[in-house]
Design an enzyme around this catalytic site. Structure first.
Site, PDB file in Angstrom:
ATOM      1  N   LYS A 130      42.447  32.129  36.659  1.00  0.00           N
ATOM      2  CA  LYS A 130      42.321  32.955  35.657  1.00  0.00           C
ATOM      3  C   LYS A 130      42.726  32.638  34.157  1.00  0.00           C
ATOM      4  O   LYS A 130      42.457  33.300  33.365  1.00  0.00           O
ATOM      5  CB  LYS A 130      43.252  34.126  35.935  1.00  0.00           C
TER       6      LYS A 130
HETATM    7  C1  PLP Z   1      44.055  35.295  43.870  1.00  0.00           C
HETATM    8  C2  PLP Z   1      42.899  35.756  43.509  1.00  0.00           C
HETATM    9  N1  PLP Z   1      41.656  35.384  44.183  1.00  0.00           N
HETATM   10  C3  PLP Z   1      40.349  35.650  43.937  1.00  0.00           C
HETATM   11  C4  PLP Z   1      40.223  36.566  42.823  1.00  0.00           C
HETATM   12  C5  PLP Z   1      38.866  36.979  42.659  1.00  0.00           C
HETATM   13  O1  PLP Z   1      38.217  36.216  41.576  1.00  0.00           O
HETATM   14  P1  PLP Z   1      37.408  37.357  40.783  1.00  0.00           P
HETATM   15  O2  PLP Z   1      38.098  38.138  39.870  1.00  0.00           O
HETATM   16  O3  PLP Z   1      36.653  36.071  39.551  1.00  0.00           O
HETATM   17  O4  PLP Z   1      36.169  37.826  41.488  1.00  0.00           O
HETATM   18  C6  PLP Z   1      41.355  36.937  41.940  1.00  0.00           C
HETATM   19  C7  PLP Z   1      41.062  37.775  41.009  1.00  0.00           C
HETATM   20  O5  PLP Z   1      41.989  38.371  40.477  1.00  0.00           O
HETATM   21  C8  PLP Z   1      42.658  36.631  42.445  1.00  0.00           C
HETATM   22  O6  PLP Z   1      43.516  36.877  41.667  1.00  0.00           O
END
Ligand code: PLP
Length: 307
Positions: A43
């Site tokens: 992120k």
């Molecule tokens: C630990 C974790 N894994 C996977 C994701 C999924 O990613 P995306 O938001 O890009 O779909 C997030 C999103 O918040 C996350 O915090």
């Protein structure tokens, strides 16, 4: 390797590692260690892209307020980046998010507001609460669920890095869907350049994307348990298949990864690798790539075992 003038320059360019023990014979599974980003998740990439986009549009001036709704990782990234760039962060966190994440957000100087885990159209959903707060405070709601800069970050950085690290296209790309920013950005980069990569989304069992109804799925933090994001709706045509993963499988795979491969990913890493193993089992050989979005250190409160 530096020296760097700012920690912000450390975002991205994360390592890619091949799993040696868990995959079945013939299958190659590569994991991109996003927990090596400065705050420990993928992120950081989108926080930077969303804030820079708001600055570019003139929505954010020095000392301004950024508001975000996040289960934790984006919140940490935004709180961290805001403190580095001189903004005030107000973060709406879903109740039940890991206490460690909430403590870090607060330690970075952000204001934390809690909202319940309810369906997306509910007036108390974190996104609705964040919209109201941005209005009241005269701030910018970054809105990772909707913001195109989220997908663009992964298109221009994560996907481009994967291509160059693998020396070509993977046969399969597997990724858990939260905001869908990662899967959207990576698939866009791949498909626009003619890659034949099969794009596999990972969703919690019983979640709205899995069922096609406004259900509440099993909680796998970071994945879309109660929501279907506007980014998902925009880009779902690029996704070739979905794999449903339940909490137990995500948890057990997270532990196996740590013990057998030394990859200390978090719960969604467990879900991603469980799905990659399922797909590898179906198709036999080939190169599969996935991400370790964050690390096990974010989930130490869960490590006592399954309830
Ligand atoms: C630990 C974790 N894994 C996977 C994701 C999924 O990613 P995306 O938001 O890009 O779909 C997030 C999103 O918040 C996350 O915090």
């Amino acid at each position: 390797m530096g020296p760097y003038g700012s920690v912000v320059e450390l975002i991205g360019n994360t390592p890619l590692v091949r799993l040696r023990r868990i995959p079945p014979p013939g299958a190659q599974i590569y994991v991109k260690l996003e927990y090596m980003n400065p705050t420990g998740s993928h992120k950081d990439r989108i926080a930077l892209y969303m804030v820079r986009e708001a600055e570019r549009r003139g929505l954010l001036r020095p000392g301004g307020v950024v508001v975000e709704a996040s289960s934790g990782n984006t919140a940490i990234s935004v709180a961290w980046l805001a403190s580095q760039l001189g903004y005030k962060a107000v973060i709406v966190v879903e109740e039940g998010a890991s206490p460690a994440k909430v403590s870090v957000i607060k330690a970075l100087g952000a204001e934390v507001v809690f909202a319940p885990r309810v369906p997306f159209d509910h007036p108390e959903h974190p996104v609705r609460v964040a919209e109201r707060l941005a209005e009241e405070r005269g701030g910018v709601f970054l809105n990772q669920f909707e913001n195109e800069a989220n997908a663009r970050a992964h298109c221009e950085t994560t996907a481009a890095e994967l291509y160059s690290q693998l020396g070509g296209w993977p046969d399969v790309f597997v990724m858990g869907i939260g905001t869908a920013g990662t899967i959207a950005g990576v698939s866009k980069f791949f498909k626009e350049r003619g890659a034949k990569t099969r794009i596999v989304g990972v969703v919690p069992r019983g979640s709205p994307i899995a069922t096609g109804r406004p259900t509440l799925g099993e909680a796998i933090e970071g994945l879309a348990t109660s929501t279907v994001s506007p980014i998902y709706e925009r880009y779902s045509g690029l996704i070739d298949a979905l794999v449903e993963v339940d909490y137990r499988r995500a948890y057990e795979t997270m532990l196996r990864l740590a013990k057998e491969e030394g990859v200390l990913g978090g719960l969604s890493t467990g879900a991603n690798v469980a799905a990659a193993l399922e797909v590898a089992g179906e198709s036999g050989s080939g190169v599969a790539a996935t991400l370790a979005p964050d690390s096990m250190f974010r989930y130490t409160h869960l490590l006592g075992g399954l309830a």
